[in-house]
Motif scaffolding. Structure first.
Motif, PDB file in Angstrom:
ATOM      1  N   ARG A  44     -47.511  66.669  26.355  1.00  0.00           N
ATOM      2  CA  ARG A  44     -48.696  67.507  26.132  1.00  0.00           C
ATOM      3  C   ARG A  44     -49.623  67.379  27.326  1.00  0.00           C
ATOM      4  O   ARG A  44     -50.125  66.302  27.619  1.00  0.00           O
ATOM      5  CB  ARG A  44     -49.441  67.057  24.887  1.00  0.00           C
ATOM      6  CG  ARG A  44     -50.714  67.845  24.636  1.00  0.00           C
ATOM      7  CD  ARG A  44     -51.583  67.123  23.609  1.00  0.00           C
ATOM      8  NE  ARG A  44     -52.725  67.898  23.229  1.00  0.00           N
ATOM      9  CZ  ARG A  44     -53.900  67.876  23.861  1.00  0.00           C
ATOM     10  NH1 ARG A  44     -54.066  67.115  24.932  1.00  0.00           N
ATOM     11  NH2 ARG A  44     -54.907  68.604  23.436  1.00  0.00           N
ATOM     12  N   THR A  46     -52.932  67.381  29.234  1.00  0.00           N
ATOM     13  CA  THR A  46     -54.273  67.049  28.742  1.00  0.00           C
ATOM     14  C   THR A  46     -55.307  68.123  29.053  1.00  0.00           C
ATOM     15  O   THR A  46     -56.437  68.021  28.616  1.00  0.00           O
ATOM     16  CB  THR A  46     -54.732  65.704  29.347  1.00  0.00           C
ATOM     17  OG1 THR A  46     -54.682  65.800  30.775  1.00  0.00           O
ATOM     18  CG2 THR A  46     -53.854  64.570  28.868  1.00  0.00           C
ATOM     19  N   ALA A  49     -53.174  71.609  26.533  1.00  0.00           N
ATOM     20  CA  ALA A  49     -52.268  71.227  25.441  1.00  0.00           C
ATOM     21  C   ALA A  49     -50.900  71.885  25.507  1.00  0.00           C
ATOM     22  O   ALA A  49     -50.200  71.979  24.513  1.00  0.00           O
ATOM     23  CB  ALA A  49     -52.926  71.481  24.083  1.00  0.00           C
ATOM     24  N   TYR A  83     -58.018  65.908  35.323  1.00  0.00           N
ATOM     25  CA  TYR A  83     -57.751  65.910  33.886  1.00  0.00           C
ATOM     26  C   TYR A  83     -57.450  64.494  33.412  1.00  0.00           C
ATOM     27  O   TYR A  83     -57.136  63.611  34.204  1.00  0.00           O
ATOM     28  CB  TYR A  83     -56.576  66.834  33.570  1.00  0.00           C
ATOM     29  CG  TYR A  83     -56.774  68.209  34.154  1.00  0.00           C
ATOM     30  CD1 TYR A  83     -57.812  69.035  33.715  1.00  0.00           C
ATOM     31  CD2 TYR A  83     -55.965  68.673  35.179  1.00  0.00           C
ATOM     32  CE1 TYR A  83     -58.018  70.285  34.278  1.00  0.00           C
ATOM     33  CE2 TYR A  83     -56.162  69.924  35.740  1.00  0.00           C
ATOM     34  CZ  TYR A  83     -57.194  70.722  35.289  1.00  0.00           C
ATOM     35  OH  TYR A  83     -57.396  71.955  35.847  1.00  0.00           O
ATOM     36  N   LYS A  84     -57.535  64.302  32.108  1.00  0.00           N
ATOM     37  CA  LYS A  84     -57.216  63.005  31.528  1.00  0.00           C
ATOM     38  C   LYS A  84     -55.754  62.671  31.798  1.00  0.00           C
ATOM     39  O   LYS A  84     -54.922  63.559  31.910  1.00  0.00           O
ATOM     40  CB  LYS A  84     -57.468  63.021  30.015  1.00  0.00           C
ATOM     41  CG  LYS A  84     -58.927  63.045  29.633  1.00  0.00           C
ATOM     42  CD  LYS A  84     -59.124  63.157  28.133  1.00  0.00           C
ATOM     43  CE  LYS A  84     -58.375  62.095  27.382  1.00  0.00           C
ATOM     44  NZ  LYS A  84     -58.575  62.137  25.924  1.00  0.00           N
ATOM     45  N   ASP A 110     -55.499  65.785  19.111  1.00  0.00           N
ATOM     46  CA  ASP A 110     -55.671  65.704  20.566  1.00  0.00           C
ATOM     47  C   ASP A 110     -54.438  65.165  21.266  1.00  0.00           C
ATOM     48  O   ASP A 110     -54.411  65.057  22.489  1.00  0.00           O
ATOM     49  CB  ASP A 110     -56.897  64.859  20.911  1.00  0.00           C
ATOM     50  CG  ASP A 110     -56.787  63.422  20.439  1.00  0.00           C
ATOM     51  OD1 ASP A 110     -56.034  63.151  19.500  1.00  0.00           O
ATOM     52  OD2 ASP A 110     -57.475  62.575  21.014  1.00  0.00           O
ATOM     53  N   GLU A 111     -53.386  64.838  20.527  1.00  0.00           N
ATOM     54  CA  GLU A 111     -52.123  64.341  21.090  1.00  0.00           C
ATOM     55  C   GLU A 111     -50.987  65.343  20.928  1.00  0.00           C
ATOM     56  O   GLU A 111     -49.908  65.140  21.456  1.00  0.00           O
ATOM     57  CB  GLU A 111     -51.717  63.025  20.418  1.00  0.00           C
ATOM     58  CG  GLU A 111     -52.704  61.913  20.600  1.00  0.00           C
ATOM     59  CD  GLU A 111     -52.512  61.135  21.878  1.00  0.00           C
ATOM     60  OE1 GLU A 111     -51.754  61.567  22.761  1.00  0.00           O
ATOM     61  OE2 GLU A 111     -53.133  60.081  22.020  1.00  0.00           O
TER      62      GLU A 111
END
Length: 116
Positions: A44, A46, A49, A83-84, A110-111
């Motif tokens: 995914r 971040t 998504a 990004y994360k 969020d995962e």
């Protein structure tokens, strides 16, 4: 948080293209073989998504097919954008089987990737 090792595939049957995307215990997982070894990340991006597994893997990094951000497979670190980082999962080979260690807790919203 507890985690469990899950058998994925025989090491000898790993795809020639060097990656496999799967779903294990509710988690979308990308496992890739790079010049540095086997690595697994949450499948995914971040940023938006998207499934990152549809992107190319070059020089140990996977590229998001939507916007081009790159993430190191070994660490999950974002190296091509702000990004994360991706969540990583431990990988091992036991008795010729590739195994991935996945959290026992189901992934949160969020995962999870957006799958169309």
């Amino acid at each position: 948080m507890s985690e469990t090792w899950h058998s994925l595939i025989a090491e000898t049957e790993f795809p020639a293209e060097g990656k496999i995307a799967t779903k294990i215990a509710g988690w979308h997982v990308l496992v890739a073989k790079t010049e540095d070894g086997l690595f697994a990340v949450n499948d995914r991006c971040t940023h938006q998504a998207a499934l990152i597994s549809t992107g190319r893997i070059r020089r140990g990094a996977v590229m998001c097919p939507l916007h081009g951000a790159r993430f190191e497979m070994a660490s999950g670190r974002c190296i091509g954008g702000a990004y994360k980082d991706l969540r990583t999962f431990p990988v091992r080979v036991e008795g010729g089987q590739i195994e991935v260690c996945i959290p026992d807790e189901a992934p949160g919203m969020d995962e999870l990737p957006v799958v169309l």
